[in-house]
Design an enzyme around this catalytic site. Structure first.
Site, mmCIF file in Angstrom:
data_model
loop_
_atom_site.group_PDB
_atom_site.id
_atom_site.type_symbol
_atom_site.label_atom_id
_atom_site.label_comp_id
_atom_site.label_asym_id
_atom_site.label_seq_id
_atom_site.Cartn_x
_atom_site.Cartn_y
_atom_site.Cartn_z
ATOM 1 N N CYS A 23 0.820 -1.210 0.000
ATOM 2 C CA CYS A 23 0.000 0.000 0.000
ATOM 3 C C CYS A 23 0.864 1.274 0.000
ATOM 4 O O CYS A 23 1.349 1.662 -1.049
ATOM 5 C CB CYS A 23 -0.996 -0.033 1.157
ATOM 6 S SG CYS A 23 -2.431 0.995 0.805
ATOM 7 N N GLU A 56 -1.799 -9.304 3.369
ATOM 8 C CA GLU A 56 -1.791 -9.856 4.748
ATOM 9 C C GLU A 56 -3.201 -10.211 5.230
ATOM 10 O O GLU A 56 -3.372 -11.104 6.053
ATOM 11 C CB GLU A 56 -1.118 -8.893 5.739
ATOM 12 C CG GLU A 56 -1.807 -7.554 5.979
ATOM 13 C CD GLU A 56 -1.452 -6.505 4.941
ATOM 14 O OE1 GLU A 56 -0.879 -6.853 3.899
ATOM 15 O OE2 GLU A 56 -1.765 -5.323 5.165
ATOM 16 N N HIS A 109 -3.560 -5.244 0.195
ATOM 17 C CA HIS A 109 -2.974 -5.792 1.414
ATOM 18 C C HIS A 109 -3.122 -7.311 1.441
ATOM 19 O O HIS A 109 -4.132 -7.828 1.916
ATOM 20 C CB HIS A 109 -3.712 -5.241 2.642
ATOM 21 C CG HIS A 109 -3.583 -3.769 2.832
ATOM 22 N ND1 HIS A 109 -2.765 -3.218 3.784
ATOM 23 C CD2 HIS A 109 -4.178 -2.728 2.191
ATOM 24 C CE1 HIS A 109 -2.861 -1.895 3.735
ATOM 25 N NE2 HIS A 109 -3.709 -1.572 2.774
HETATM 26 N N1 GLN Z 1 -1.972 6.757 2.725
HETATM 27 C C1 GLN Z 1 -2.081 6.012 1.529
HETATM 28 C C2 GLN Z 1 -3.436 6.177 0.860
HETATM 29 O O1 GLN Z 1 -4.359 6.610 1.486
HETATM 30 C C3 GLN Z 1 -1.790 4.556 1.769
HETATM 31 C C4 GLN Z 1 -2.789 3.895 2.655
HETATM 32 C C5 GLN Z 1 -2.289 2.600 3.220
HETATM 33 O O2 GLN Z 1 -1.086 2.346 3.274
HETATM 34 N N2 GLN Z 1 -3.204 1.760 3.705
HETATM 35 O O3 GLN Z 1 -3.605 5.864 -0.281
#
Ligand code: GLN
Length: 556
Positions: free
Chosen positions: A396, A524, A522
């Protein structure tokens, strides 16, 4: 409160059984793990279960909570931003839970107040009992109805005696009236400390918390003592006596090497059979074949890799709990112990030479994140991993930082950045998604939950996922800016996974590196014991194969 005749009937046999778990003395005694373990014991006997987490805080969900204070926000397939305990349930029980499996004070009150505004209560005075308690009961029963299971586990967060927990305890107390004694079971978990000096096991705090529970009207059926060691017979006798339960209803969750052993040690003490007997479920042999293979792989690895997790919430391990578990789960599949060291990204910003320490690791992992703090340090870590060919996985924000790093140092786009960090950057390579513009509320407004991803053939992503179409969970507002796509691709960055319309970049990789891989999603949240998400498996296997001196990773 007005009980009707209907409320106090005791149905002889109902399909769904309810197990309620409460905790005493102090929080963080492992209630979540024990709840999951109860589920695992039932599953080992081929019963179907689901789990509900009650969080007595006033937030509607965990979405707006700071991970540094509360731990990670767990994301469900349907886009719920939930308590991290749901992650534990999903991993232990191999379930895909929904938003509705997490009930908070906020969500309950919001629903009751909305009904009141609509006039649904027909002019009555709206009260905690029965209106709020009815709402709670109906939400637990809704989960039961939607999940087609034999047993619903409900864990009440916090500690017995907390003011905010009272309506929930009252609701679960009432549930026995309607569901019947044989269909409801109360498990109370409390700490039994051992005094340093005398080495005595002290059961008094537990006795007090059982008393507190009884004051509310709940007599536990089972007590689990959480102790560093197996409790001795004297402590056990006292707990049974003062808890008014038979001695064979007292169990002990003592310290073990991995949380995944907890169902095994509790079952060995007879807890699984006891629960089935008490709930009138048919007695069956338990089967832990696959589970034991997984636990043994964790406990008895052939190799070891060291992973540097370069993040922003490194001080609280719970902030990265699913990532940490996903790395360990991937390790078990590779018969490899994964040692994760948490490193504050800001450390590299303060002293750029410190980044050299990453040489001592077999892999660099950059997790999720929000806001500017530590981002330059993360970019430094990614640059170091890329230039020194150290296996890298970004998730992410880690994906977005990898794009930024590549734009700056390979595509020579000076000061390239995400507009989340610098809204005035000359090269906004990561930018707000168009549908996010104008959104002001922070709760439940990100791009959330499972979305389909199209995987490009002949890529590492395809080798790992072995599928053209995959579903993975998301939680973000920003994404790769398509204006820069061609330039980055020309310089060798491969976007090997995209949204179905092709406009959203989901996976990136660098074919000329040993393993350089990142995803907007993600993995995970979909990692399960024995079944790691492919990106985590790929990363750990690459760390191992690089360490073993192979020329390229050998994926299964
Ligand atoms: N801050 C980033 C976004 O909002 C990544 C979010 C995250 O890592 N879950 O896109």
């Amino acid at each position: 409160m007005n009980f009707t005749e209907k409320d106090v009937t005791y149905p002889r046999q109902r399909k769904v059984k309810y197990v309620f778990v409460t905790g005493g003395v102090l929080s963080s005694v492992g209630k979540g793990v024990i709840t999951s373990s109860i589920g695992r014991m039932l599953q080992a006997r081929d019963f179907k279960v689901t789990a509900v987490k009650i969080d007595p805080y006033v937030n509607v969900d965990a979405g707006t909570m700071n991970p540094y204070m509360h731990g990670e926000v767990y994301v469900t397939d349907d886009g719920g931003e939930t308590d991290l305990d749901l992650g534990g349930y999903e991993r232990f029980l191999d379930l895909n839970l929904k938003k509705e499996n997490n009930i908070t004070t906020g969500i309950v009150f919001k629903a009751v107040i909305e009904k009141e505004r609509r006039g649904n209560f027909l002019g009555r005075c709206v009260q905690i009992v029965p209106h709020v308690t009815n709402e709670i009961k109906s939400r637990i029963r809704t989960v039961a109805k939607h999940s087609d299971v034999d047993v619903v586990l409900t864990e009440v967060g916090g500690t017995v005696g907390d003011i905010e927990g009272l309506p929930f305890l009252e609701a679960i107390r009432q549930m026995r009236l309607k569901e019947g004694y044989e269909n409801t079971l109360y498990v109370h978990i409390a700490l039994v400390p051992i005094l340093d000096i005398t080495r005595e096991m002290k059961t008094k705090p537990l006795q007090h918390s059982v008393n507190e529970l009884r004051r509310i009207g709940i007599q536990p059926d089972i007590i689990v003592a959480r102790c560093t060691k197996m409790i001795n017979s004297e402590a056990l006798r006292k707990i049974a006596l003062f808890g008014t339960i038979p001695e064979n209803a007292v169990f002990c969750s003592y310290n073990v090497n991995t949380i995944y052993q907890v169902p095994l040690i509790l079952d060995k003490q007879g807890m699984g059979d006891f629960i089935c007997r008490r709930l009138g479920l048919p007695q069956r042999e338990s089967d832990y074949k696959e589970w034991t293979v997984f636990v043994n792989n964790l406990l008895d690895p052939e190799n070891e890799v060291k992973v540097a997790l370069v993040g922003k919430y490194a001080g609280l391990e719970d902030s990265y709990i699913s990532m940490n578990e996903a790395l360990k789960i991937a390790g078990a599949t590779c018969r490899t112990k994964v040692v994760v060291q948490y490193i504050e990204a800001e450390k590299f910003e303060k002293n750029p030479k410190e980044v050299e320490m990453l040489r001592n690791f077999n892999g660099v992992f950059v997790p999720y994140g929000f806001g500017p703090r530590g981002t330059e340090g993360k970019i430094m870590a990614i640059k170091f991993a890329r230039e020194n060919n150290i296996p890298f996985l970004g998730i992410c924000y880690g994906f977005q930082m990898a794009v930024t790093e590549f734009a700056r140092h390979v595509c020579h786009l000076e000061n390239a950045n995400s507009t989340e960090i610098n809204p005035n950057t000359p090269h906004p390579v990561i930018d707000l998604m168009p549908e996010q513009r104008g959104i002001e509320n922070k709760g439940a407004t990100m791009r959330l939950g499972a979305h389909k991803i199209i995987v490009k053939p002949d890529t590492t992503a395809y080798t790992l996922y072995r599928n053209r179409e995959i579903y993975e969970r998301h939680r973000h507002r920003f994404e790769v800016n398509l204006d820069y796509l061609a330039r980055m691709e020309k310089n060798g960055l491969v976007f090997s996974g995209r949204s179905t319309d092709g406009r959203r970049m989901e996976i990136l990789e660098l074919p000329n590196r040993f393993f350089f891989f990142a995803s907007q999603f993600h993995g995970e949240f979909k990692s399960r014991p024995g079944r790691p998400d492919p990106e985590y498996y790929g990363f750990i296997k690459a760390c191992l194969d690089k360490k073993l001196g192979k020329t390229k990773p050998e994926f299964r």
